[in-house]
Design an enzyme around this catalytic site. Structure first.
Site, short mmCIF file in Angstrom:
data_model
loop_
_atom_site.label_atom_id
_atom_site.label_comp_id
_atom_site.label_asym_id
_atom_site.label_seq_id
_atom_site.Cartn_x
_atom_site.Cartn_y
_atom_site.Cartn_z
N HIS A 32 14.45 37.98 11.87
CA HIS A 32 15.01 36.87 12.63
C HIS A 32 15.91 35.97 11.81
CE1 HIS A 32 11.95 38.12 15.61
NE2 HIS A 32 13.03 37.98 16.34
N ARG A 72 18.28 32.92 23.18
CA ARG A 72 16.92 32.87 22.62
C ARG A 72 16.41 31.43 22.67
NH1 ARG A 72 19.26 36.96 18.84
NH2 ARG A 72 17.81 38.72 18.75
N ARG A 77 16.26 33.72 27.94
CA ARG A 77 15.00 34.42 27.72
C ARG A 77 13.91 33.37 27.52
NH1 ARG A 77 14.23 38.24 22.62
NH2 ARG A 77 14.19 36.28 21.47
N GLU A 116 11.17 46.21 25.48
CA GLU A 116 11.03 46.26 24.03
C GLU A 116 9.64 46.72 23.59
OE1 GLU A 116 11.93 42.38 22.38
OE2 GLU A 116 10.85 41.32 23.92
N ASN A 130 15.58 45.89 18.76
CA ASN A 130 14.94 45.53 17.49
C ASN A 130 13.43 45.77 17.57
OD1 ASN A 130 17.50 44.55 17.01
ND2 ASN A 130 16.95 42.43 17.41
N ASP A 131 12.83 45.24 18.63
CA ASP A 131 11.40 45.44 18.79
C ASP A 131 11.09 46.83 19.30
OD1 ASP A 131 9.92 43.17 17.88
OD2 ASP A 131 10.86 42.00 19.47
N ARG A 188 9.70 45.74 11.52
CA ARG A 188 11.11 45.39 11.28
C ARG A 188 11.27 44.37 10.15
NH1 ARG A 188 12.45 41.95 16.84
NH2 ARG A 188 14.05 40.86 15.69
N CYS A 192 20.60 44.25 24.32
CA CYS A 192 20.82 42.97 23.63
C CYS A 192 20.29 42.99 22.19
CB CYS A 192 20.23 41.81 24.40
SG CYS A 192 18.43 41.80 24.44
C1 PEP Z 1 14.99 42.59 20.26
O1 PEP Z 1 13.79 42.71 20.04
O2 PEP Z 1 15.81 43.53 20.16
C2 PEP Z 1 15.55 41.29 20.66
C3 PEP Z 1 16.78 41.20 21.12
O3 PEP Z 1 14.80 40.19 20.54
P1 PEP Z 1 14.37 39.52 19.15
O4 PEP Z 1 15.25 40.09 18.07
O5 PEP Z 1 14.54 38.06 19.32
O6 PEP Z 1 12.95 39.94 19.00
MG MG Z 2 12.36 41.22 20.60
#
Ligand code: PEP
Ligand code: MG
Length: 415
Positions: free
Chosen positions: A27, A134, A170, A269, A292-293, A303, A340
């Site tokens: 993050h 976010r 979100r 996710e 990402n998740d 991650r 996203c």
């Molecule tokens: C993700 O998980 O890809 C996402 C966009 O949300 P974050 O990176 O805030 O977990």
């Molecule tokens: Mg996420």
């Protein structure tokens, strides 16, 4: 260092960021990218290696750090920086060009945001809107839990800035590595798999309800899009939707002007949702893929853990097939879908996603230029055929990256 700590620094003096931890989808890296600060993570012992007053070159793109560089190294980087500036100039020129592929397929490019400081990026990139706002960032930088009116004030300001362009808010995605300094910390063995995001929202509905109220009030008389993070089952989505409906009814009873329209979407996710696709595409108004998740959970690779974060390639056949199943189910049900996560903002990865059928992406502002340059050179029909062939003729290779890169070179697609 967490993302909130980064926002404490005076950004006019901050030229680069070197971290001992933090992978590219952590993050803090996401926040640094949004702020346009070059950042490199996973530099073991950086604080011991770099002395106060040292000259340091931070090459965020290559993920390299040069400490006390020799003059020839410095000159080489100056050349690189000049080249990059020329590229940036080309991207700026692309701003007025439509995001349409060479064979005429329109692609929606939106940006990710989280604070008011991100909003000028909409103008700067000519993006179609904000595909992921976010909301937790306001909570992470605050000293106390933002009140409902403080939340409403931010959402109203964001919508005002967007001037009619769509914004997808979100709901709070806290927990995991997104710690709120003023909230009691729950010690967990596996925070990424723990009590976070919608799980907190459903278990402590007061927090979620207050946020939904703030969003609905800010959206009075406008089109609103709200999406829910970390939904693992259709049942969770339905329970959250009941909370939203209840807030809508309550505001109506109090005489508030409701949003013109309200779309409630879901972040895809958590891999379990991939096995409830027929139901979720019917229930949700739209999907947004958090790669990402999704990748961290699909591969069971943290991650935030540098040892494993890059161990598996999202451009492997397994991950691409998972992503294809989502876009296919969504298209069949006419359910809009956007990517996203960070994967949607990297030209080669975005190209692969277009080959799977994705047509909408939300990314960091800095990615819009490179992605647009890529797609404007792309022949989607040819790419789709190639990606289908690659996935059909799998040989168990860990990654299709070399084949995708070869396609890009062959078709002169800049990635
Ligand atoms: C993700 O998980 O890809 C996402 C966009 O949300 P974050 O990176 O805030 O977990
Ligand atoms: Mg996420």
């Amino acid at each position: 260092m967490g993302p909130a700590a980064l926002l404490d620094y005076d950004r006019s003096h901050l030229r680069g960021l070197v971290l001992e931890e933090g992978g590219p989808t952590s993050h803090i890296a996401i926040v640094a990218r949004a702020l346009g600060i070059p950042a490199v993570g996973e530099i073991v012992n950086a604080t011991a290696l770099i002395q106060s007053g040292d000259a340091v070159i931070v090459d965020g793109q290559a993920g390299e750090v040069q400490i006390r560089p020799q003059p020839d190294v410095e000159n080489a980087y100056k050349d690189k920086a000049r080249l990059r500036a020329r590229k940036q100039e080309q991207y700026r020129k692309l701003k007025s060009q439509p995001a349409v592929t060479r064979d005429g397929v329109p692609i929606v490019l939106q940006i990710n945001a989280g604070l008011l400081v991100d909003m000028p990026n909409l103008e700067a990139t000519a993006a179609a809107g904000i595909g992921l706002f976010r909301t937790e960032l306001q909570f992470m930088v605050a000293e106390h839990m933002p009140t409902t009116s403080e939340q409403q004030a931010l959402y109203t300001a964001v919508l005002d800035h967007a001037q009619g362009r769509p914004v997808t808010f979100r709901t709070l995605d806290i927990g995991g590595d997104k710690v709120l300094p003023y909230m009691e910390r729950v010690e967990e063995e596996n925070p990424a798999l723990g009590w976070r995001a919608i799980r907190i929202g459903l278990d402590k509905p007061r927090l979620l309800r207050a946020q939904i109220r703030a969003l609905l009030r800010a959206g009075s008389g406008r089109d609103m899009k709200i999406m829910l993070p970390m939904i693992a089952t259709v049942d969770e989505f339905q329970r959250a939707r009941t909370i939203v409906r209840r807030e809508q009814a309550m505001l109506a009873k109090q005489g508030h002007v409701p949003p013109l329209s309200l779309q409630l979407g879901v972040m895809v996710e958590v891999p379990s949702l991939l096995f409830e696709l027929p139901e979720i595409v019917r229930e949700a108004d739209f999907l947004s893929i958090g790669t990402n998740d999704l990748m961290q959970f699909l591969f069971a690779a943290d991650r935030e853990n540098k040892r494993v974060a890059d161990r598996f390639d999202p451009l492997g056949a397994g991950a691409l097939r998972a992503l294809r199943s989502i876009v296919e189910a969504a298209s069949e049900a006419n359910c809009p879908v956007t990517v996203c996560g960070e994967m949607g903002g990297k030209p080669l990865e975005t190209m692969a996603l277009i080959g799977l059928g994705y047509r909408a992406f939300s990314m960091s502002a800095a990615s819009v230029g490179p992605v647009k340059a890529m797609l404007r050179a792309l022949d989607v029909a040819r790419l789709t055929e190639r990606v289908d062939w690659m996935l059909a003729s799998g040989d168990g290779a860990a990654s299709l990256r070399p084949q995708l890169a070869a396609f890009a070179t062959e078709c002169k697609v800049p990635v």
